[in-house]
Design an enzyme around this catalytic site. Structure first.
Site, mmCIF file in Angstrom:
data_model
loop_
_atom_site.group_PDB
_atom_site.id
_atom_site.type_symbol
_atom_site.label_atom_id
_atom_site.label_comp_id
_atom_site.label_asym_id
_atom_site.label_seq_id
_atom_site.Cartn_x
_atom_site.Cartn_y
_atom_site.Cartn_z
ATOM 1 N N LEU A 15 61.337 -27.282 66.317
ATOM 2 C CA LEU A 15 62.765 -27.232 66.011
ATOM 3 C C LEU A 15 63.605 -27.545 67.246
ATOM 4 O O LEU A 15 64.753 -27.958 67.133
ATOM 5 C CB LEU A 15 63.153 -25.819 65.551
ATOM 6 C CG LEU A 15 62.862 -25.406 64.121
ATOM 7 C CD1 LEU A 15 63.194 -23.931 63.955
ATOM 8 C CD2 LEU A 15 63.699 -26.234 63.157
ATOM 9 N N ASP A 57 60.403 -21.064 62.795
ATOM 10 C CA ASP A 57 61.103 -19.889 63.340
ATOM 11 C C ASP A 57 60.554 -18.562 62.784
ATOM 12 O O ASP A 57 61.163 -17.510 63.010
ATOM 13 C CB ASP A 57 62.600 -19.971 62.987
ATOM 14 C CG ASP A 57 63.458 -20.488 64.141
ATOM 15 O OD1 ASP A 57 62.948 -20.585 65.275
ATOM 16 O OD2 ASP A 57 64.643 -20.787 63.888
ATOM 17 N N ARG A 127 75.473 -16.621 58.663
ATOM 18 C CA ARG A 127 74.219 -16.318 57.963
ATOM 19 C C ARG A 127 74.375 -15.257 56.859
ATOM 20 O O ARG A 127 73.561 -15.189 55.958
ATOM 21 C CB ARG A 127 73.183 -15.774 58.957
ATOM 22 C CG ARG A 127 73.076 -16.478 60.293
ATOM 23 C CD ARG A 127 72.520 -17.854 60.128
ATOM 24 N NE ARG A 127 72.271 -18.531 61.401
ATOM 25 C CZ ARG A 127 71.140 -18.469 62.077
ATOM 26 N NH1 ARG A 127 70.160 -17.713 61.658
ATOM 27 N NH2 ARG A 127 70.984 -19.175 63.184
ATOM 28 N N HIS A 155 74.092 -13.935 65.451
ATOM 29 C CA HIS A 155 73.938 -12.714 64.662
ATOM 30 C C HIS A 155 74.692 -11.571 65.359
ATOM 31 O O HIS A 155 74.884 -11.588 66.582
ATOM 32 C CB HIS A 155 72.461 -12.292 64.586
ATOM 33 C CG HIS A 155 71.603 -13.173 63.734
ATOM 34 N ND1 HIS A 155 70.662 -14.035 64.254
ATOM 35 C CD2 HIS A 155 71.515 -13.302 62.385
ATOM 36 C CE1 HIS A 155 70.036 -14.660 63.263
ATOM 37 N NE2 HIS A 155 70.541 -14.246 62.120
ATOM 38 N N CYS A 242 64.671 -9.370 67.382
ATOM 39 C CA CYS A 242 64.353 -10.445 66.418
ATOM 40 C C CYS A 242 62.867 -10.556 66.123
ATOM 41 O O CYS A 242 62.478 -11.091 65.085
ATOM 42 C CB CYS A 242 64.801 -11.802 66.943
ATOM 43 S SG CYS A 242 66.294 -11.771 67.869
#
Ligand code: CIR
Length: 247
Positions: A15, A57, A127, A155, A242
Protein backbone atom coordinates in the site's frame (compact mmCIF):
# COMPACT_ATOMS: atom_id res chain seq x y z
CA UNK A 1 -6.72 -9.98 30.30
CA UNK A 2 -6.34 -10.95 26.67
CA UNK A 3 -4.96 -9.23 23.60
CA UNK A 4 -5.78 -10.23 20.06
CA UNK A 5 -3.07 -9.50 17.51
CA UNK A 6 -2.99 -10.26 13.80
CA UNK A 7 0.02 -11.53 11.91
CA UNK A 8 1.64 -9.02 9.59
CA UNK A 9 1.05 -9.94 5.93
CA UNK A 10 3.95 -10.01 3.49
CA UNK A 11 1.83 -7.63 1.41
CA UNK A 12 1.90 -4.88 4.11
CA UNK A 13 4.38 -2.62 2.20
CA UNK A 14 2.33 -2.84 -1.02
CA UNK A 15 0.00 0.00 0.00
CA UNK A 16 2.89 2.32 0.79
CA UNK A 17 5.48 1.62 -1.90
CA UNK A 18 3.48 3.56 -4.56
CA UNK A 19 3.58 6.59 -2.23
CA UNK A 20 7.37 6.34 -1.95
CA UNK A 21 7.18 4.99 1.62
CA UNK A 22 9.69 2.23 2.15
CA UNK A 23 8.69 -0.29 4.82
CA UNK A 24 11.31 -2.78 6.00
CA UNK A 25 9.31 -5.99 6.24
CA UNK A 26 11.88 -7.87 8.32
CA UNK A 27 12.14 -4.99 10.80
CA UNK A 28 8.34 -4.85 10.94
CA UNK A 29 8.26 -8.57 11.79
CA UNK A 30 10.80 -8.03 14.57
CA UNK A 31 8.96 -4.98 15.95
CA UNK A 32 5.67 -6.90 15.94
CA UNK A 33 7.22 -9.75 17.92
CA UNK A 34 8.67 -7.28 20.43
CA UNK A 35 5.29 -5.55 20.69
CA UNK A 36 3.70 -8.88 21.61
CA UNK A 37 6.31 -9.33 24.36
CA UNK A 38 5.51 -5.82 25.57
CA UNK A 39 1.80 -6.67 25.81
CA UNK A 40 2.78 -9.73 27.89
CA UNK A 41 4.78 -7.41 30.16
CA UNK A 42 1.55 -5.44 30.70
CA UNK A 43 -0.14 -8.70 31.73
CA UNK A 44 -1.98 -9.76 28.58
CA UNK A 45 -2.39 -13.33 27.31
CA UNK A 46 -1.85 -13.19 23.57
CA UNK A 47 -4.23 -14.60 20.96
CA UNK A 48 -3.33 -14.44 17.28
CA UNK A 49 -5.28 -14.55 14.05
CA UNK A 50 -3.57 -15.21 10.72
CA UNK A 51 -2.85 -12.52 8.17
CA UNK A 52 -4.76 -12.21 4.91
CA UNK A 53 -2.40 -11.36 2.07
CA UNK A 54 -5.20 -9.65 0.15
CA UNK A 55 -5.61 -7.12 3.02
CA UNK A 56 -2.23 -5.35 3.46
CA UNK A 57 -3.34 -3.27 6.48
CA UNK A 58 -4.85 -6.19 8.41
CA UNK A 59 -2.09 -6.10 11.04
CA UNK A 60 -3.91 -3.01 12.42
CA UNK A 61 -6.43 -5.29 14.09
CA UNK A 62 -7.81 -2.67 16.47
CA UNK A 63 -10.02 -1.26 13.74
CA UNK A 64 -12.42 -4.04 12.60
CA UNK A 65 -13.99 -4.87 15.98
CA UNK A 66 -14.68 -3.37 19.40
CA UNK A 67 -14.97 -5.88 22.21
CA UNK A 68 -16.50 -5.36 25.62
CA UNK A 69 -17.91 -7.56 28.34
CA UNK A 70 -18.44 -10.71 26.28
CA UNK A 71 -19.71 -8.97 23.15
CA UNK A 72 -17.84 -8.14 19.94
CA UNK A 73 -19.15 -5.35 17.75
CA UNK A 74 -18.08 -6.22 14.20
CA UNK A 75 -17.88 -2.91 12.39
CA UNK A 76 -18.35 -1.77 8.83
CA UNK A 77 -15.01 -0.22 8.06
CA UNK A 78 -14.96 3.28 6.65
CA UNK A 79 -11.92 2.60 4.49
CA UNK A 80 -12.57 0.80 1.24
CA UNK A 81 -9.24 -1.04 1.01
CA UNK A 82 -9.75 -2.44 4.52
CA UNK A 83 -13.21 -3.93 3.99
CA UNK A 84 -12.94 -7.66 4.63
CA UNK A 85 -10.55 -7.41 7.58
CA UNK A 86 -13.53 -8.01 9.86
CA UNK A 87 -14.15 -11.55 8.55
CA UNK A 88 -11.25 -13.28 10.33
CA UNK A 89 -11.90 -11.27 13.49
CA UNK A 90 -15.59 -12.22 13.43
CA UNK A 91 -14.65 -15.90 13.10
CA UNK A 92 -12.27 -15.58 16.02
CA UNK A 93 -14.88 -14.13 18.40
CA UNK A 94 -17.86 -16.10 17.12
CA UNK A 95 -17.37 -19.08 19.41
CA UNK A 96 -16.66 -17.11 22.61
CA UNK A 97 -18.57 -13.83 22.29
CA UNK A 98 -21.99 -12.51 21.37
CA UNK A 99 -21.71 -10.66 18.09
CA UNK A 100 -23.28 -7.38 17.04
CA UNK A 101 -23.12 -6.78 13.28
CA UNK A 102 -23.16 -3.24 11.95
CA UNK A 103 -25.52 -2.39 9.08
CA UNK A 104 -25.26 0.37 6.44
CA UNK A 105 -25.00 3.32 6.47
CA UNK A 106 -23.09 3.07 9.78
CA UNK A 107 -19.31 2.94 9.61
CA UNK A 108 -16.88 2.81 12.51
CA UNK A 109 -13.25 1.88 13.13
CA UNK A 110 -11.83 0.82 16.48
CA UNK A 111 -9.25 3.60 16.34
CA UNK A 112 -12.12 6.06 16.77
CA UNK A 113 -13.37 4.54 20.03
CA UNK A 114 -11.75 5.66 23.28
CA UNK A 115 -13.10 3.84 26.32
CA UNK A 116 -12.91 5.46 29.77
CA UNK A 117 -14.54 4.17 32.96
CA UNK A 118 -17.74 6.22 32.74
CA UNK A 119 -17.83 7.34 29.15
CA UNK A 120 -16.99 6.12 25.67
CA UNK A 121 -15.73 8.80 23.27
CA UNK A 122 -16.37 8.23 19.57
CA UNK A 123 -14.38 10.15 17.00
CA UNK A 124 -16.43 11.39 14.07
CA UNK A 125 -13.88 11.08 11.29
CA UNK A 126 -13.63 10.13 7.63
CA UNK A 127 -13.89 6.55 8.90
CA UNK A 128 -16.65 6.71 11.54
CA UNK A 129 -20.07 8.34 11.38
CA UNK A 130 -23.03 9.23 13.61
CA UNK A 131 -25.03 6.24 12.41
CA UNK A 132 -22.55 4.09 14.32
CA UNK A 133 -23.44 5.65 17.68
CA UNK A 134 -26.44 3.38 18.51
CA UNK A 135 -24.15 0.37 18.11
CA UNK A 136 -21.64 1.81 20.55
CA UNK A 137 -24.47 2.59 22.99
CA UNK A 138 -25.64 -1.02 22.70
CA UNK A 139 -22.13 -2.34 23.34
CA UNK A 140 -21.63 -0.09 26.38
CA UNK A 141 -25.13 0.19 27.89
CA UNK A 142 -23.76 1.29 31.26
CA UNK A 143 -21.72 4.23 29.94
CA UNK A 144 -22.37 7.60 28.39
CA UNK A 145 -21.37 7.92 24.73
CA UNK A 146 -19.93 11.26 23.59
CA UNK A 147 -18.64 12.36 20.20
CA UNK A 148 -15.46 14.20 19.29
CA UNK A 149 -14.83 15.68 15.82
CA UNK A 150 -11.66 14.31 14.22
CA UNK A 151 -10.53 16.85 11.63
CA UNK A 152 -6.76 16.88 11.92
CA UNK A 153 -5.84 13.22 11.93
CA UNK A 154 -6.98 9.75 10.81
CA UNK A 155 -8.51 8.35 13.97
CA UNK A 156 -9.43 9.79 17.37
CA UNK A 157 -6.80 7.63 19.06
CA UNK A 158 -4.08 8.87 16.74
CA UNK A 159 -4.32 11.97 18.92
CA UNK A 160 -5.13 10.58 22.37
CA UNK A 161 -5.26 7.47 24.51
CA UNK A 162 -6.67 6.58 27.88
CA UNK A 163 -4.13 6.09 30.67
CA UNK A 164 -6.70 4.95 33.23
CA UNK A 165 -7.77 6.57 36.49
CA UNK A 166 -9.49 9.52 34.81
CA UNK A 167 -6.48 10.61 32.77
CA UNK A 168 -6.19 10.94 29.01
CA UNK A 169 -2.96 11.53 27.12
CA UNK A 170 -3.45 13.99 24.26
CA UNK A 171 -1.59 15.55 21.34
CA UNK A 172 -2.17 19.30 21.70
CA UNK A 173 -3.98 21.00 18.84
CA UNK A 174 -5.11 17.79 17.18
CA UNK A 175 -8.43 17.37 19.01
CA UNK A 176 -10.74 19.52 21.09
CA UNK A 177 -9.78 18.57 24.64
CA UNK A 178 -12.77 20.46 26.09
CA UNK A 179 -14.79 17.41 25.02
CA UNK A 180 -13.08 15.37 27.73
CA UNK A 181 -15.12 17.20 30.34
CA UNK A 182 -14.50 14.94 33.33
CA UNK A 183 -11.01 13.73 32.47
CA UNK A 184 -7.63 15.14 33.33
CA UNK A 185 -5.66 15.77 30.12
CA UNK A 186 -1.90 15.28 30.01
CA UNK A 187 -0.38 16.77 26.86
CA UNK A 188 2.60 15.28 25.07
CA UNK A 189 5.09 17.77 23.59
CA UNK A 190 3.80 19.07 20.25
CA UNK A 191 6.66 17.54 18.23
CA UNK A 192 5.93 14.13 19.79
CA UNK A 193 2.24 14.11 18.79
CA UNK A 194 2.57 10.45 17.73
CA UNK A 195 3.25 9.51 21.37
CA UNK A 196 -0.31 10.42 22.39
CA UNK A 197 -1.12 6.85 21.36
CA UNK A 198 0.11 4.72 24.26
CA UNK A 199 -1.09 1.58 26.03
CA UNK A 200 -1.36 1.75 29.82
CA UNK A 201 -2.21 -0.91 32.35
CA UNK A 202 -2.09 0.23 35.95
CA UNK A 203 1.18 2.10 36.38
CA UNK A 204 2.84 0.42 33.40
CA UNK A 205 2.74 2.07 30.02
CA UNK A 206 4.02 1.32 26.52
CA UNK A 207 5.26 4.41 24.69
CA UNK A 208 6.75 4.78 21.18
CA UNK A 209 10.51 4.62 21.66
CA UNK A 210 11.17 7.74 19.58
CA UNK A 211 9.22 9.88 22.08
CA UNK A 212 11.98 10.64 24.58
CA UNK A 213 10.29 13.68 26.14
CA UNK A 214 6.99 11.87 26.57
CA UNK A 215 8.79 8.95 28.20
CA UNK A 216 10.39 11.36 30.69
CA UNK A 217 7.05 13.10 31.26
CA UNK A 218 5.26 9.86 32.07
CA UNK A 219 8.09 8.67 34.31
CA UNK A 220 7.84 11.98 36.19
CA UNK A 221 4.11 11.23 36.59
CA UNK A 222 4.93 7.93 38.32
CA UNK A 223 4.57 5.49 35.41
CA UNK A 224 6.95 2.65 34.65
CA UNK A 225 7.56 3.13 30.95
CA UNK A 226 8.53 0.53 28.37
CA UNK A 227 9.66 2.10 25.08
CA UNK A 228 8.39 0.27 21.99
CA UNK A 229 9.96 0.50 18.52
CA UNK A 230 7.12 0.87 16.02
CA UNK A 231 8.82 2.82 13.21
CA UNK A 232 7.60 0.43 10.49
CA UNK A 233 3.99 0.69 11.67
CA UNK A 234 4.14 4.47 12.01
CA UNK A 235 5.08 4.50 8.31
CA UNK A 236 1.68 2.88 7.72
CA UNK A 237 -0.07 5.57 9.84
CA UNK A 238 -0.43 3.23 12.81
CA UNK A 239 0.86 3.23 16.35
CA UNK A 240 0.53 1.15 19.49
CA UNK A 241 -3.17 0.64 20.12
CA UNK A 242 -3.79 -0.12 16.44
CA UNK A 243 -1.94 -3.43 16.65
CA UNK A 244 -4.22 -5.19 19.13
CA UNK A 245 -7.71 -5.60 20.54
CA UNK A 246 -7.52 -5.65 24.34
CA UNK A 247 -10.38 -7.53 25.96
C1 CIR B 1 -5.23 3.01 7.88
O1 CIR B 1 -5.06 4.08 7.31
O2 CIR B 1 -6.34 2.59 8.12
C2 CIR B 1 -4.03 2.19 8.26
N1 CIR B 1 -2.99 2.43 7.31
C3 CIR B 1 -3.57 2.54 9.65
C4 CIR B 1 -4.57 2.19 10.69
C5 CIR B 1 -4.14 2.54 12.04
N2 CIR B 1 -5.15 2.21 12.99
C6 CIR B 1 -5.50 2.97 14.00
O3 CIR B 1 -5.02 4.09 14.14
N3 CIR B 1 -6.42 2.50 14.82
Amino acid sequence: MRALVRERPESYPDLYEPKGIDIDLELARHQHEEYIEDLRWLGYDIKTVPADETLPDCVFVEDPAIVHDGTALIVRMGTEWRIGEEDEVRSFFASTHDLIEMEPPATLEGGDVLVAEDCVYVGLSDRSNREALPYVERLFPERAVETIPVDHTWHLKTACSYLGDGTVLIAPGMIDTKRFSDLECVAVPEEEWFAANCIAEGDRVLVPAAAEKTIALLEDNGYTVRPVEVSEFRLGDGSLTCLSILY
